[in-house]
Motif scaffolding. Sequence first.
Motif, PDB file in Angstrom:
ATOM      1  N   ASP A 101       0.825  -1.203   0.000  1.00 25.68           N
ATOM      2  CA  ASP A 101       0.000   0.000   0.000  1.00 25.68           C
ATOM      3  C   ASP A 101       0.868   1.264   0.000  1.00 25.68           C
ATOM      4  OD1 ASP A 101      -2.471  -1.269  -0.123  1.00 25.68           O
ATOM      5  OD2 ASP A 101      -2.617  -1.450   2.069  1.00 25.68           O
ATOM      6  N   GLU A 102       1.918   1.260   0.812  1.00 27.59           N
ATOM      7  CA  GLU A 102       2.840   2.393   0.821  1.00 27.59           C
ATOM      8  C   GLU A 102       3.506   2.561  -0.540  1.00 27.59           C
ATOM      9  OE1 GLU A 102       5.721   2.406   3.957  1.00 27.59           O
ATOM     10  OE2 GLU A 102       4.213   1.921   5.466  1.00 27.59           O
ATOM     11  N   LEU A 103       3.855   1.439  -1.147  1.00 25.12           N
ATOM     12  CA  LEU A 103       4.469   1.475  -2.470  1.00 25.12           C
ATOM     13  C   LEU A 103       3.513   2.083  -3.490  1.00 25.12           C
ATOM     14  CD1 LEU A 103       6.850   0.652  -4.303  1.00 25.12           C
ATOM     15  CD2 LEU A 103       5.696  -1.532  -4.638  1.00 25.12           C
ATOM     16  N   ARG A 104       2.246   1.707  -3.452  1.00 25.45           N
ATOM     17  CA  ARG A 104       1.249   2.264  -4.371  1.00 25.45           C
ATOM     18  C   ARG A 104       1.078   3.767  -4.157  1.00 25.45           C
ATOM     19  NH1 ARG A 104      -1.873  -2.510  -2.807  1.00 25.45           N
ATOM     20  NH2 ARG A 104      -1.517  -4.085  -4.398  1.00 25.45           N
ATOM     21  N   LYS A 105       1.038   4.197  -2.900  1.00 24.56           N
ATOM     22  CA  LYS A 105       0.896   5.619  -2.590  1.00 24.56           C
ATOM     23  C   LYS A 105       2.089   6.411  -3.111  1.00 24.56           C
ATOM     24  CE  LYS A 105      -1.973   5.010   1.521  1.00 24.56           C
ATOM     25  NZ  LYS A 105      -2.024   5.094   2.994  1.00 24.56           N
ATOM     26  N   LYS A 106       3.267   5.859  -2.891  1.00 20.88           N
ATOM     27  CA  LYS A 106       4.475   6.534  -3.357  1.00 20.88           C
ATOM     28  C   LYS A 106       4.507   6.593  -4.882  1.00 20.88           C
ATOM     29  CE  LYS A 106       9.234   6.790  -1.851  1.00 20.88           C
ATOM     30  NZ  LYS A 106      10.268   6.212  -1.011  1.00 20.88           N
ATOM     31  N   ALA A 107       4.102   5.519  -5.521  1.00 25.09           N
ATOM     32  CA  ALA A 107       4.052   5.489  -6.985  1.00 25.09           C
ATOM     33  C   ALA A 107       3.055   6.519  -7.508  1.00 25.09           C
ATOM     34  CB  ALA A 107       3.677   4.089  -7.465  1.00 25.09           C
ATOM     35  N   ALA A 108       1.911   6.655  -6.850  1.00 24.76           N
ATOM     36  CA  ALA A 108       0.904   7.636  -7.269  1.00 24.76           C
ATOM     37  C   ALA A 108       1.458   9.055  -7.176  1.00 24.76           C
ATOM     38  CB  ALA A 108      -0.354   7.489  -6.426  1.00 24.76           C
ATOM     39  N   LYS A 109       2.210   9.343  -6.126  1.00 26.15           N
ATOM     40  CA  LYS A 109       2.810  10.669  -5.971  1.00 26.15           C
ATOM     41  C   LYS A 109       3.819  10.958  -7.080  1.00 26.15           C
ATOM     42  CE  LYS A 109       2.235  10.974  -0.983  1.00 26.15           C
ATOM     43  NZ  LYS A 109       2.914  11.025   0.321  1.00 26.15           N
ATOM     44  N   TYR A 110       4.625   9.966  -7.418  1.00 23.73           N
ATOM     45  CA  TYR A 110       5.604  10.160  -8.487  1.00 23.73           C
ATOM     46  C   TYR A 110       4.919  10.319  -9.843  1.00 23.73           C
ATOM     47  CZ  TYR A 110      10.003   9.769  -5.996  1.00 23.73           C
ATOM     48  OH  TYR A 110      11.079  10.034  -5.195  1.00 23.73           O
ATOM     49  N   MET A 111       3.819   9.609 -10.053  1.00 25.07           N
ATOM     50  CA  MET A 111       3.081   9.768 -11.312  1.00 25.07           C
ATOM     51  C   MET A 111       2.517  11.179 -11.421  1.00 25.07           C
ATOM     52  SD  MET A 111       1.166   6.144 -12.022  1.00 25.07           S
ATOM     53  CE  MET A 111       0.540   5.856 -10.377  1.00 25.07           C
ATOM     54  N   GLN A 112       1.974  11.699 -10.320  1.00 30.32           N
ATOM     55  CA  GLN A 112       1.455  13.064 -10.327  1.00 30.32           C
ATOM     56  C   GLN A 112       2.566  14.066 -10.610  1.00 30.32           C
ATOM     57  OE1 GLN A 112      -0.389  13.419  -6.484  1.00 30.32           O
ATOM     58  NE2 GLN A 112      -2.380  12.706  -7.223  1.00 30.32           N
ATOM     59  N   LEU A 113       3.717  13.836 -10.020  1.00 34.34           N
ATOM     60  CA  LEU A 113       4.860  14.712 -10.237  1.00 34.34           C
ATOM     61  C   LEU A 113       5.283  14.715 -11.708  1.00 34.34           C
ATOM     62  CD1 LEU A 113       7.112  16.505  -9.028  1.00 34.34           C
ATOM     63  CD2 LEU A 113       8.412  14.410  -8.673  1.00 34.34           C
ATOM     64  N   GLU A 114       5.377  13.533 -12.306  1.00 30.97           N
ATOM     65  CA  GLU A 114       5.756  13.434 -13.711  1.00 30.97           C
ATOM     66  C   GLU A 114       4.741  14.117 -14.615  1.00 30.97           C
ATOM     67  OE1 GLU A 114       6.512   9.432 -14.912  1.00 30.97           O
ATOM     68  OE2 GLU A 114       8.186   9.188 -13.532  1.00 30.97           O
ATOM     69  N   GLU A 115       3.454  13.938 -14.332  1.00 31.93           N
ATOM     70  CA  GLU A 115       2.411  14.573 -15.137  1.00 31.93           C
ATOM     71  C   GLU A 115       2.472  16.091 -14.998  1.00 31.93           C
ATOM     72  OE1 GLU A 115      -1.173  12.721 -13.782  1.00 31.93           O
ATOM     73  OE2 GLU A 115      -0.806  10.888 -14.927  1.00 31.93           O
ATOM     74  N   LEU A 116       2.725  16.581 -13.793  1.00 34.47           N
ATOM     75  CA  LEU A 116       2.833  18.016 -13.584  1.00 34.47           C
ATOM     76  C   LEU A 116       4.021  18.583 -14.345  1.00 34.47           C
ATOM     77  CD1 LEU A 116       1.910  20.607 -12.130  1.00 34.47           C
ATOM     78  CD2 LEU A 116       3.419  19.950 -10.254  1.00 34.47           C
ATOM     79  N   ARG A 117       5.158  17.910 -14.279  1.00 30.26           N
ATOM     80  CA  ARG A 117       6.343  18.372 -15.008  1.00 30.26           C
ATOM     81  C   ARG A 117       6.091  18.402 -16.512  1.00 30.26           C
ATOM     82  NH1 ARG A 117      11.101  15.218 -11.776  1.00 30.26           N
ATOM     83  NH2 ARG A 117      11.235  16.674 -10.044  1.00 30.26           N
ATOM     84  N   GLU A 118       5.443  17.380 -17.026  1.00 29.74           N
ATOM     85  CA  GLU A 118       5.148  17.333 -18.451  1.00 29.74           C
ATOM     86  C   GLU A 118       4.219  18.479 -18.844  1.00 29.74           C
ATOM     87  OE1 GLU A 118       3.035  14.348 -21.659  1.00 29.74           O
ATOM     88  OE2 GLU A 118       3.966  13.498 -19.871  1.00 29.74           O
ATOM     89  N   PHE A 119       3.197  18.727 -18.027  1.00 28.78           N
ATOM     90  CA  PHE A 119       2.268  19.819 -18.299  1.00 28.78           C
ATOM     91  C   PHE A 119       2.990  21.163 -18.296  1.00 28.78           C
ATOM     92  CE2 PHE A 119      -0.446  23.171 -16.558  1.00 28.78           C
ATOM     93  CZ  PHE A 119      -1.397  23.241 -17.567  1.00 28.78           C
ATOM     94  N   LEU A 120       3.851  21.372 -17.286  1.00 27.11           N
ATOM     95  CA  LEU A 120       4.577  22.635 -17.204  1.00 27.11           C
ATOM     96  C   LEU A 120       5.537  22.811 -18.371  1.00 27.11           C
ATOM     97  CD1 LEU A 120       5.301  22.791 -13.365  1.00 27.11           C
ATOM     98  CD2 LEU A 120       3.606  24.102 -14.663  1.00 27.11           C
ATOM     99  N   ASN A 121       6.179  21.736 -18.800  1.00 31.72           N
ATOM    100  CA  ASN A 121       7.073  21.812 -19.957  1.00 31.72           C
ATOM    101  C   ASN A 121       6.304  22.177 -21.221  1.00 31.72           C
ATOM    102  OD1 ASN A 121       9.348  21.221 -18.484  1.00 31.72           O
ATOM    103  ND2 ASN A 121       9.288  19.040 -18.925  1.00 31.72           N
ATOM    104  N   GLN A 122       5.127  21.585 -21.399  1.00 29.42           N
ATOM    105  CA  GLN A 122       4.301  21.907 -22.563  1.00 29.42           C
ATOM    106  C   GLN A 122       3.826  23.350 -22.496  1.00 29.42           C
ATOM    107  OE1 GLN A 122       1.190  18.996 -22.633  1.00 29.42           O
ATOM    108  NE2 GLN A 122       2.491  17.396 -23.469  1.00 29.42           N
ATOM    109  N   ALA A 123       3.405  23.790 -21.323  1.00 27.80           N
ATOM    110  CA  ALA A 123       2.945  25.166 -21.164  1.00 27.80           C
ATOM    111  C   ALA A 123       4.085  26.136 -21.447  1.00 27.80           C
ATOM    112  CB  ALA A 123       2.392  25.382 -19.769  1.00 27.80           C
ATOM    113  N   HIS A 124       5.279  25.806 -20.992  1.00 27.81           N
ATOM    114  CA  HIS A 124       6.442  26.656 -21.238  1.00 27.81           C
ATOM    115  C   HIS A 124       6.770  26.707 -22.736  1.00 27.81           C
ATOM    116  CE1 HIS A 124      10.201  28.707 -20.552  1.00 27.81           C
ATOM    117  NE2 HIS A 124      10.836  27.766 -21.227  1.00 27.81           N
TER     118      HIS A 124
END
Length: 98
Positions: free
Chosen positions: A37-60
């Motif tokens: 469960d901790e592993l899934r939570k941590k993975a979800a946080k990293y996925m959100q981080l990657e999606e945010l970075r991709e969005f910001l790169n596209q916006a930039h």
Amino acid sequence: MSIRNLSPDVAMHHMLTALRPGPFADSLCIQPTASLDELRKKAAKYMQLEELREFLNQAHAVASGEKGKEEKERQGRSTNQGDRRRDNRGNQFSRYTP
């Protein structure tokens, strides 16, 4: 896929070995999780981080593309205005003093 009597430790070990090298795999090696469960939570946080970075790169990229367009338009306007000024000067006098 389900495996009977699968130990969570074995599942986590095989999950870790199947991960691609990167920040998520590095963080799991540095700070291992205690449960799946901790592993899934941590993975979800990293996925959100990657999606945010991709969005910001596209916006930039879009913003820098728009800035480039504006600069080209300004340059085009200034060269057109310069041409107009030259044309007006040329038509001002029909004869010049020798």
